[in-house]
Design an enzyme around this catalytic site. Sequence first.
Site, PDB file in Angstrom:
ATOM      1  N   GLY A 107       0.791  -1.230   0.000  1.00  0.00           N
ATOM      2  CA  GLY A 107       0.000   0.000   0.000  1.00  0.00           C
ATOM      3  C   GLY A 107       0.820   1.275   0.000  1.00  0.00           C
ATOM      4  O   GLY A 107       0.341   2.302   0.483  1.00  0.00           O
ATOM      5  N   SER A 108       2.053   1.231  -0.583  1.00  0.00           N
ATOM      6  CA  SER A 108       2.831   2.473  -0.594  1.00  0.00           C
ATOM      7  C   SER A 108       2.159   3.526  -1.480  1.00  0.00           C
ATOM      8  O   SER A 108       2.175   4.718  -1.164  1.00  0.00           O
ATOM      9  CB  SER A 108       4.276   2.226  -1.032  1.00  0.00           C
ATOM     10  OG  SER A 108       4.336   1.945  -2.393  1.00  0.00           O
ATOM     11  N   ASN A 109       1.536   3.083  -2.570  1.00  0.00           N
ATOM     12  CA  ASN A 109       0.810   4.048  -3.412  1.00  0.00           C
ATOM     13  C   ASN A 109      -0.413   4.593  -2.679  1.00  0.00           C
ATOM     14  O   ASN A 109      -0.685   5.796  -2.720  1.00  0.00           O
ATOM     15  CB  ASN A 109       0.386   3.398  -4.732  1.00  0.00           C
ATOM     16  CG  ASN A 109       1.520   3.388  -5.739  1.00  0.00           C
ATOM     17  OD1 ASN A 109       1.866   4.429  -6.298  1.00  0.00           O
ATOM     18  ND2 ASN A 109       2.127   2.229  -5.934  1.00  0.00           N
ATOM     19  N   LEU A 180      -4.574  -6.817  -7.278  1.00  0.00           N
ATOM     20  CA  LEU A 180      -4.165  -7.880  -8.192  1.00  0.00           C
ATOM     21  C   LEU A 180      -5.316  -8.716  -8.756  1.00  0.00           C
ATOM     22  O   LEU A 180      -5.096  -9.611  -9.547  1.00  0.00           O
ATOM     23  CB  LEU A 180      -3.138  -8.788  -7.501  1.00  0.00           C
ATOM     24  CG  LEU A 180      -1.893  -8.020  -7.021  1.00  0.00           C
ATOM     25  CD1 LEU A 180      -0.862  -8.953  -6.424  1.00  0.00           C
ATOM     26  CD2 LEU A 180      -1.277  -7.188  -8.141  1.00  0.00           C
ATOM     27  N   ASN A 197      -6.183   2.516 -13.009  1.00  0.00           N
ATOM     28  CA  ASN A 197      -5.187   1.579 -12.482  1.00  0.00           C
ATOM     29  C   ASN A 197      -3.799   2.129 -12.761  1.00  0.00           C
ATOM     30  O   ASN A 197      -3.611   2.943 -13.664  1.00  0.00           O
ATOM     31  CB  ASN A 197      -5.358   0.234 -13.188  1.00  0.00           C
ATOM     32  CG  ASN A 197      -4.341  -0.793 -12.719  1.00  0.00           C
ATOM     33  OD1 ASN A 197      -4.022  -0.880 -11.528  1.00  0.00           O
ATOM     34  ND2 ASN A 197      -3.810  -1.575 -13.652  1.00  0.00           N
ATOM     35  N   HIS A 199       0.086   0.668 -13.575  1.00  0.00           N
ATOM     36  CA  HIS A 199       0.832  -0.550 -13.917  1.00  0.00           C
ATOM     37  C   HIS A 199       2.326  -0.211 -13.941  1.00  0.00           C
ATOM     38  O   HIS A 199       2.716   0.828 -14.485  1.00  0.00           O
ATOM     39  CB  HIS A 199       0.367  -1.067 -15.285  1.00  0.00           C
ATOM     40  CG  HIS A 199       0.982  -2.375 -15.625  1.00  0.00           C
ATOM     41  ND1 HIS A 199       0.571  -3.555 -15.036  1.00  0.00           N
ATOM     42  CD2 HIS A 199       2.007  -2.694 -16.457  1.00  0.00           C
ATOM     43  CE1 HIS A 199       1.317  -4.544 -15.504  1.00  0.00           C
ATOM     44  NE2 HIS A 199       2.191  -4.048 -16.361  1.00  0.00           N
ATOM     45  N   ASP A 240      -5.078  -4.737 -17.811  1.00  0.00           N
ATOM     46  CA  ASP A 240      -4.073  -3.746 -18.249  1.00  0.00           C
ATOM     47  C   ASP A 240      -4.321  -3.257 -19.676  1.00  0.00           C
ATOM     48  O   ASP A 240      -3.384  -3.130 -20.475  1.00  0.00           O
ATOM     49  CB  ASP A 240      -2.656  -4.356 -18.152  1.00  0.00           C
ATOM     50  CG  ASP A 240      -2.327  -4.813 -16.744  1.00  0.00           C
ATOM     51  OD1 ASP A 240      -2.779  -4.170 -15.785  1.00  0.00           O
ATOM     52  OD2 ASP A 240      -1.622  -5.829 -16.608  1.00  0.00           O
ATOM     53  N   GLU A 269       5.762   6.225  -9.499  1.00  0.00           N
ATOM     54  CA  GLU A 269       4.342   6.048  -9.145  1.00  0.00           C
ATOM     55  C   GLU A 269       3.921   7.057  -8.075  1.00  0.00           C
ATOM     56  O   GLU A 269       2.879   7.713  -8.195  1.00  0.00           O
ATOM     57  CB  GLU A 269       4.098   4.630  -8.634  1.00  0.00           C
ATOM     58  CG  GLU A 269       4.282   3.591  -9.726  1.00  0.00           C
ATOM     59  CD  GLU A 269       3.957   2.177  -9.277  1.00  0.00           C
ATOM     60  OE1 GLU A 269       3.535   1.377 -10.111  1.00  0.00           O
ATOM     61  OE2 GLU A 269       4.136   1.866  -8.087  1.00  0.00           O
TER      62      GLU A 269
HETATM   63  C1  GAR Z   1       2.817  -1.061  -7.689  1.00  0.00           C
HETATM   64  O1  GAR Z   1       4.094  -1.022  -8.212  1.00  0.00           O
HETATM   65  C2  GAR Z   1       1.807  -1.196  -8.801  1.00  0.00           C
HETATM   66  O2  GAR Z   1       2.191  -0.591  -9.987  1.00  0.00           O
HETATM   67  C3  GAR Z   1       1.743  -2.681  -8.974  1.00  0.00           C
HETATM   68  O3  GAR Z   1       1.778  -3.192  -7.675  1.00  0.00           O
HETATM   69  C4  GAR Z   1       2.614  -2.344  -6.873  1.00  0.00           C
HETATM   70  C5  GAR Z   1       1.907  -2.090  -5.572  1.00  0.00           C
HETATM   71  O4  GAR Z   1       2.768  -1.459  -4.689  1.00  0.00           O
HETATM   72  N1  GAR Z   1       0.567  -3.057  -9.684  1.00  0.00           N
HETATM   73  C6  GAR Z   1       0.551  -4.061 -10.551  1.00  0.00           C
HETATM   74  O5  GAR Z   1       1.530  -4.750 -10.787  1.00  0.00           O
HETATM   75  C7  GAR Z   1      -0.791  -4.270 -11.229  1.00  0.00           C
HETATM   76  N2  GAR Z   1      -0.649  -5.108 -12.371  1.00  0.00           N
HETATM   77  P1  GAR Z   1       2.216  -0.777  -3.363  1.00  0.00           P
HETATM   78  O6  GAR Z   1       1.339  -1.812  -2.658  1.00  0.00           O
HETATM   79  O7  GAR Z   1       3.438  -0.469  -2.571  1.00  0.00           O
HETATM   80  O8  GAR Z   1       1.431   0.421  -3.745  1.00  0.00           O
END
Ligand code: GAR
Length: 287
Positions: A107-109, A180, A197, A199, A240, A269
């Site tokens: 969940g850093s985003n 996911l 989303n 990616h 995607d 991101e």
């Molecule tokens: C992120 O890098 C995002 O782009 C990726 O999962 C990571 C989640 O990181 N998403 C995918 O690969 C979707 N196909 P986070 O939990 O630290 O935000």
Amino acid sequence: MFSKLQQRWKVNGLQLFLILCTFALGGSLCGYLARRLLISTGLEKNGLWVVLYIIAMTLIWPLCVLLVSIPFGQYPFFKKYLTKVWTRMTRQKSPVTHVAIFASGAGSNAHKIIDHFQNNGAVKISLIVCNNPQAGVLNLAAARKIPSLLIQKKRFYEEDAYLPELARQHIDFIVLAGFLWKVPVTLINKFPNKIINIHPALLPKYGGKGMYGDKVHEAVLAAKEKESGITIHYVDEIYDHGNIIQQATCSIEENETPASLAQKIHQLEHKHYPEVISHLLQATNNS
Ligand code: GAR
């Protein structure tokens, strides 16, 4: 129908019976009193008596129902019920856009997005939706006092896709941040062009089912790409695949590893996703 009402009002069979009796008797009492009122004031001779009768019924009905609910032992239920109806009737349309973040991992985003909007009066992160009980994003939700919803596959794909829970939080816009699971059509149809989303690669390359996290970076490095990046896009029924909103790139060095590339991608991101969401929501609100 009765079992649906029981679920909705969270009551047992007997209580439902007493509630329905209260509605019926309260309604009859209300009709009787409204008629008596029109007769005693002479208004029943007025050509508009039907309109006056309906107005009188509307005004008297809550009182009658509350009164009848006392002997039936249902006063607390009706007090709550009528307060809810009143709040709904008088609530002004909220100028706030309510956003749900769907995430499956750390969940850093989500963290950056929450920080970005925390003092924003027009945008509220109202719900965190997660499919993984171990996900760090659930701790984040708890720490920031944001309601969270742990979802199950069956209901997500085969039933109502949790639309009632989203409606309860007045969700207007959905942001996938490391979520996911594929988004079901039920949800896409309910939120047309309102699900986005991120990616961790430059789509249309390195996307699709199973392409997430380090798997994407490993594929990019195996293909000896000179650059990678991020793609922010609308969500449609294909993994995607929806229209691209924005991409940003980073270079790949000779000694790049999946971990070092992941770090660069996360930086991109965190910088771009909150800003893009902000622009999209402003554009939607101004249209
Ligand atoms: C992120 O890098 C995002 O782009 C990726 O999962 C990571 C989640 O990181 N998403 C995918 O690969 C979707 N196909 P986070 O939990 O630290 O935000």
